[in-house]
Scaffold this motif. Structure first.
Motif, PDB file in Angstrom:
ATOM      1  N   GLU A 194      -2.959   3.952 -18.898  1.00 41.06           N
ATOM      2  CA  GLU A 194      -3.062   2.746 -18.971  1.00 41.06           C
ATOM      3  C   GLU A 194      -2.681   2.485 -17.460  1.00 41.06           C
ATOM      4  O   GLU A 194      -1.709   2.695 -16.920  1.00 41.06           O
ATOM      5  N   LEU A 195      -3.797   1.716 -16.672  1.00 35.14           N
ATOM      6  CA  LEU A 195      -3.932   1.303 -15.342  1.00 35.14           C
ATOM      7  C   LEU A 195      -4.159   0.029 -15.513  1.00 35.14           C
ATOM      8  O   LEU A 195      -5.172  -0.638 -15.940  1.00 35.14           O
ATOM      9  N   THR A 196      -3.168  -0.742 -15.001  1.00 34.73           N
ATOM     10  CA  THR A 196      -3.499  -2.100 -14.812  1.00 34.73           C
ATOM     11  C   THR A 196      -3.102  -2.623 -13.373  1.00 34.73           C
ATOM     12  O   THR A 196      -2.119  -2.782 -12.852  1.00 34.73           O
ATOM     13  N   GLY A 197      -4.081  -3.552 -12.664  1.00 33.37           N
ATOM     14  CA  GLY A 197      -3.792  -4.329 -11.504  1.00 33.37           C
ATOM     15  C   GLY A 197      -3.449  -3.541 -10.213  1.00 33.37           C
ATOM     16  O   GLY A 197      -3.007  -3.974  -9.580  1.00 33.37           O
ATOM     17  N   VAL A 198      -3.938  -2.398 -10.223  1.00 33.84           N
ATOM     18  CA  VAL A 198      -3.765  -1.335  -8.939  1.00 33.84           C
ATOM     19  C   VAL A 198      -5.334  -1.147  -8.580  1.00 33.84           C
ATOM     20  O   VAL A 198      -6.291  -0.853  -8.958  1.00 33.84           O
ATOM     21  N   ALA A 199      -5.066  -1.375  -7.259  1.00 32.90           N
ATOM     22  CA  ALA A 199      -6.580  -0.817  -6.348  1.00 32.90           C
ATOM     23  C   ALA A 199      -6.178   0.789  -5.897  1.00 32.90           C
ATOM     24  O   ALA A 199      -5.094   0.911  -5.433  1.00 32.90           O
TER      25      ALA A 199
ATOM     26  N   SER B 244       0.847  -1.132   0.041  1.00 35.87           N
ATOM     27  CA  SER B 244      -0.223  -0.113   0.012  1.00 35.87           C
ATOM     28  C   SER B 244       0.825   1.315  -0.118  1.00 35.87           C
ATOM     29  O   SER B 244       1.984   1.193   0.645  1.00 35.87           O
ATOM     30  N   TYR B 245       0.206   2.230  -0.794  1.00 36.08           N
ATOM     31  CA  TYR B 245       1.007   3.517  -0.889  1.00 36.08           C
ATOM     32  C   TYR B 245       0.095   4.531  -0.764  1.00 36.08           C
ATOM     33  O   TYR B 245      -0.893   4.630  -1.281  1.00 36.08           O
ATOM     34  N   ILE B 246       0.377   5.518   0.151  1.00 33.60           N
ATOM     35  CA  ILE B 246      -0.325   6.753   0.563  1.00 33.60           C
ATOM     36  C   ILE B 246      -0.094   7.894  -0.350  1.00 33.60           C
ATOM     37  O   ILE B 246       1.095   8.289  -0.369  1.00 33.60           O
ATOM     38  N   ALA B 247      -1.096   8.462  -0.945  1.00 36.43           N
ATOM     39  CA  ALA B 247      -0.484   9.572  -2.117  1.00 36.43           C
ATOM     40  C   ALA B 247      -1.926  10.416  -2.188  1.00 36.43           C
ATOM     41  O   ALA B 247      -2.706   9.975  -1.896  1.00 36.43           O
ATOM     42  N   ALA B 248      -1.709  11.543  -2.813  1.00 35.55           N
ATOM     43  CA  ALA B 248      -2.468  12.600  -3.138  1.00 35.55           C
ATOM     44  C   ALA B 248      -1.954  13.447  -4.062  1.00 35.55           C
ATOM     45  O   ALA B 248      -0.770  13.819  -4.143  1.00 35.55           O
ATOM     46  N   ASN B 249      -3.198  14.174  -4.628  1.00 39.29           N
ATOM     47  CA  ASN B 249      -2.835  15.255  -5.541  1.00 39.29           C
ATOM     48  C   ASN B 249      -1.671  14.906  -6.750  1.00 39.29           C
ATOM     49  O   ASN B 249      -0.871  15.831  -7.119  1.00 39.29           O
ATOM     50  N   LEU B 250      -1.826  13.892  -7.370  1.00 35.59           N
ATOM     51  CA  LEU B 250      -1.096  13.250  -8.386  1.00 35.59           C
ATOM     52  C   LEU B 250      -1.606  13.825  -9.775  1.00 35.59           C
ATOM     53  O   LEU B 250      -2.826  13.666  -9.976  1.00 35.59           O
ATOM     54  N   THR B 251      -0.947  14.633 -10.498  1.00 35.94           N
ATOM     55  CA  THR B 251      -1.173  15.152 -11.951  1.00 35.94           C
ATOM     56  C   THR B 251      -0.618  14.137 -12.763  1.00 35.94           C
ATOM     57  O   THR B 251       0.426  14.148 -12.798  1.00 35.94           O
ATOM     58  N   LEU B 252      -1.268  13.712 -13.799  1.00 35.53           N
ATOM     59  CA  LEU B 252      -0.754  12.908 -14.712  1.00 35.53           C
ATOM     60  C   LEU B 252      -0.049  13.832 -15.890  1.00 35.53           C
ATOM     61  O   LEU B 252      -0.657  14.642 -16.253  1.00 35.53           O
ATOM     62  N   PRO B 253       1.009  13.250 -16.301  1.00 38.16           N
ATOM     63  CA  PRO B 253       1.614  13.624 -17.534  1.00 38.16           C
ATOM     64  C   PRO B 253       1.175  13.298 -18.607  1.00 38.16           C
ATOM     65  O   PRO B 253       0.209  12.445 -18.794  1.00 38.16           O
ATOM     66  N   ARG B 254       1.437  13.268 -19.731  1.00 42.21           N
ATOM     67  CA  ARG B 254       1.011  13.195 -20.941  1.00 42.21           C
ATOM     68  C   ARG B 254       0.938  11.729 -20.992  1.00 42.21           C
ATOM     69  O   ARG B 254      -0.277  11.190 -21.674  1.00 42.21           O
ATOM     70  N   ARG B 255       1.787  10.930 -20.725  1.00 46.93           N
ATOM     71  CA  ARG B 255       1.686   9.461 -20.832  1.00 46.93           C
ATOM     72  C   ARG B 255       1.713   8.904 -19.458  1.00 46.93           C
ATOM     73  O   ARG B 255       2.655   9.134 -18.670  1.00 46.93           O
ATOM     74  N   LEU B 256       1.008   7.761 -19.134  1.00 47.30           N
ATOM     75  CA  LEU B 256       0.870   7.208 -17.842  1.00 47.30           C
ATOM     76  C   LEU B 256       0.773   5.856 -18.162  1.00 47.30           C
ATOM     77  O   LEU B 256      -0.421   5.281 -18.841  1.00 47.30           O
ATOM     78  N   ARG B 257       1.725   4.934 -17.808  1.00 50.08           N
ATOM     79  CA  ARG B 257       1.432   3.356 -17.690  1.00 50.08           C
ATOM     80  C   ARG B 257       1.561   2.977 -16.331  1.00 50.08           C
ATOM     81  O   ARG B 257       3.013   2.728 -15.969  1.00 50.08           O
ATOM     82  N   LEU B 258       0.692   2.609 -15.504  1.00 42.99           N
ATOM     83  CA  LEU B 258       0.834   2.273 -14.134  1.00 42.99           C
ATOM     84  C   LEU B 258       0.374   1.014 -13.919  1.00 42.99           C
ATOM     85  O   LEU B 258      -0.661   0.656 -14.087  1.00 42.99           O
ATOM     86  N   ILE B 259       1.439   0.115 -13.554  1.00 45.66           N
ATOM     87  CA  ILE B 259       0.945  -1.328 -13.376  1.00 45.66           C
ATOM     88  C   ILE B 259       1.341  -2.017 -11.902  1.00 45.66           C
ATOM     89  O   ILE B 259       2.443  -1.585 -11.396  1.00 45.66           O
ATOM     90  N   GLY B 260       0.264  -2.663 -11.410  1.00 46.81           N
ATOM     91  CA  GLY B 260       0.486  -3.313 -10.356  1.00 46.81           C
ATOM     92  C   GLY B 260       0.400  -4.753 -10.118  1.00 46.81           C
ATOM     93  O   GLY B 260       0.100  -5.399 -11.350  1.00 46.81           O
ATOM     94  N   VAL B 261       0.333  -5.483  -8.992  1.00 47.08           N
ATOM     95  CA  VAL B 261      -0.180  -6.766  -8.943  1.00 47.08           C
ATOM     96  C   VAL B 261      -1.651  -6.976  -8.615  1.00 47.08           C
ATOM     97  O   VAL B 261      -2.030  -6.347  -7.600  1.00 47.08           O
ATOM     98  N   PRO B 262      -2.483  -7.350  -9.324  1.00 45.47           N
ATOM     99  CA  PRO B 262      -3.756  -7.198  -9.094  1.00 45.47           C
ATOM    100  C   PRO B 262      -4.205  -8.073  -7.463  1.00 45.47           C
ATOM    101  O   PRO B 262      -3.469  -9.176  -7.346  1.00 45.47           O
ATOM    102  N   GLY B 263      -4.974  -7.262  -7.066  1.00 38.44           N
ATOM    103  CA  GLY B 263      -5.258  -7.633  -5.431  1.00 38.44           C
ATOM    104  C   GLY B 263      -4.278  -7.527  -4.335  1.00 38.44           C
ATOM    105  O   GLY B 263      -4.420  -7.711  -3.334  1.00 38.44           O
ATOM    106  N   ALA B 264      -3.325  -6.976  -4.914  1.00 41.69           N
ATOM    107  CA  ALA B 264      -2.095  -6.640  -3.978  1.00 41.69           C
ATOM    108  C   ALA B 264      -1.408  -5.337  -3.830  1.00 41.69           C
ATOM    109  O   ALA B 264      -0.862  -4.948  -3.009  1.00 41.69           O
ATOM    110  N   THR B 265      -1.415  -4.554  -4.753  1.00 42.19           N
ATOM    111  CA  THR B 265      -1.124  -3.264  -4.989  1.00 42.19           C
ATOM    112  C   THR B 265      -2.019  -2.265  -4.831  1.00 42.19           C
ATOM    113  O   THR B 265      -3.033  -2.354  -5.823  1.00 42.19           O
ATOM    114  N   ARG B 266      -1.812  -1.343  -3.984  1.00 40.41           N
ATOM    115  CA  ARG B 266      -3.129  -0.529  -3.596  1.00 40.41           C
ATOM    116  C   ARG B 266      -2.284   0.932  -3.151  1.00 40.41           C
ATOM    117  O   ARG B 266      -1.558   1.181  -2.674  1.00 40.41           O
TER     118      ARG B 266
END
Length: 446
Positions: free
Chosen positions: A109-114, A68-90
């Motif tokens: 592109e968001l894959t496998g992130v809660a 788990s990672y605590i974060a806020a106020n993330l502004t996306l750049p022009r390209r984002l590919r964020l990949i986690g482990v389904p059911g485990a990355t939060r």
């Protein structure tokens, strides 16, 4: 207040890396050593923002380890590919504005992130926990979007796919799409949202083309009240040529599927259980709807294709099963009331449907003078107050009612009405037909 230590108690050790060459992974690991670590209670917004900015410049993915990672106020750049482990990355929202926001994006592109909103406040200008405006290409796959204080996922001008993901416990809607440019929403599980499930809207009537199929939508409320603006599992508004098929929708405060001013809608092979108001509703200023092979079990009204007074016209209602209707809805019913299996008004064919247990009418054709060019043929109606009601107000158009089977129709098989007033004896068994605009023939009354 967010208890971060409690939420992160199960976090696992590990470092995020870029997929690809070892040199890129080494650079990412160096950034992680400055603060991005799973399972710690510290806010990691700066480190995560730095990683996604670097990855955008290199056109590479960010791969997050389990935890788990605590974060806020993330502004996306022009390209984002964020990949986690389904059911485990939060990623857990730490509050203070927004979690993920971006506009005029090239690729998301968001894959496998809660993404967990933790029920925390979102800024006034932010529409959702994940708020993406004008993404050129979009893919959200195997993600979870949970506990948003507003909508879970808001998309403006999106083209791409949202699939195999879970959205739940949103205070407003699960997924709100406006002005889509070729969007597919499929294989998702949506539940326990306070005002709506999947919304496909436009700011003005126009071609949309979104495909909504094979989703499960359950337990949708209408916290904001109203008479149908909220509380719908799947809602189309001003969006033309949208396909809604093979969805399982249950326990919605109002409609399972509601199309408002949405022309050329295709609504087929959906399962609609326990709707609080009208299960399948096509209303207001539309032209063209195909409603076929759906199952409606439990609703105040089954299928309504109405509002000819506002230009609503042209549909086929074919091969549906509608059963177990109620005279009680979420508000005092407008005339003629609740308990109607299928209601239609203009330029519509009602063919091959089965209606059972409709306390008021099995099929209702027209409302006052608003009735034109309706056929009701080959339907089976069993256990109804009146089998088929048809408007006989002066000035109505034509209707053909033929080859239907009607049984256990307590108050008549086919009866003419003027608005709410019963105006005729049973027309199914009458020796002559007093209305030149009606053809009533070859109906079997048991």
């Amino acid at each position: 207040m967010l208890n971060r230590r409690h939420l992160l108690a199960s976090g696992l050790a590990g470092l995020p890396v870029f997929a690809g060459m070892q040199t890129a992974a080494a650079k990412t690991q160096a950034s992680a050593s400055k603060g991005l670590r799973p399972g710690v209670s510290a806010d990691q917004s700066a480190a995560l923002q730095g990683l996604i900015d670097q990855a955008s410049e290199r056109n590479e993915p960010v791969v997050l380890s389990p935890g788990s990672y605590i974060a806020a106020n993330l502004t996306l750049p022009r390209r984002l590919r964020l990949i986690g482990v389904p059911g485990a990355t939060r990623i857990i929202y730490g509050g203070g504005g927004h979690l993920l926001y971006g506009s005029d994006l090239e690729h998301v592109e968001l894959t496998g992130v809660a993404f967990d909103g933790a029920g925390l406040w979102l800024g006034d200008e932010i529409k959702a926990l994940l708020d993406f405006r004008r993404p050129g290409a979009l893919l959200i796959d195997r993600c979870e979007i949970l506990n948003s204080a507003k909508t879970g996922l808001a998309l403006e001008g999106a083209a791409g796919r949202v699939e195999r993901s879970t959205i739940s416990n949103a205070t407003e809607y699960a997924l709100y799409s406006v002005q889509a440019r070729g969007l597919t929403i499929n294989g998702n599980t949506i539940s326990d949202c306070s005002d709506g499930g999947i919304l496909v809207h436009r700011w003005e009537p126009g071609e949309d083309g979104t495909i909504v199929f094979d989703n499960q939508v359950n337990r949708i409320g209408a916290k904001s009240g109203g008479t149908g603006q909220f509380g719908n599992g799947i809602n189309l508004y001003r969006a033309h040529t949208v396909t809604v098929t093979d969805n399982k929708v249950a326990d919605c405060a109002f409609s399972a599927i509601r199309a408002n001013a949405a022309s050329n809608a295709i609504i087929t092979s959906n399962s609609c259980l326990r709707s609080g108001e009208t299960a399948l509703y096509v209303e207001f200023e539309f032209e063209g709807a195909v409603i076929g092979n759906n199952i409606v079990d439990g609703a105040a009204n089954g299928i309504s294709v109405v509002n000819f007074n506002l230009g609503g016209r042209m549909a086929t209602v074919t091969g549906n099963i509608v059963r177990n209707l109620s005279t009680t809805g979420p508000y005092p019913g407008d005339p003629p009331g609740f308990g109607i299996g299928i209601a239609v008004e203009a330029d519509t064919a009602v063919t091959g449907n089965v209606v059972e247990n409709a306390p008021l009418f099995g099929i209702n054709i027209g409302w006052g003078e608003f009735m034109r060019n309706v056929t009701a043929t080959g339907n089976t109606i069993q256990d109804a107050g009146i089998g088929i009601s048809v408007s006989v107000v002066d000035g109505t158009g034509s209707a053909v009612i033929s080859n239907n089977v009607l049984s256990q129709v307590r108050n008549g098989a086919i009866v003419g009405h003027r608005w709410t007033e019963r105006a005729t004896d049973d027309l199914a068994t009458a020796s002559d037909q007093p209305f030149a605009n009606l053809t009533i023939a070859n109906n079997q009354v048991n």
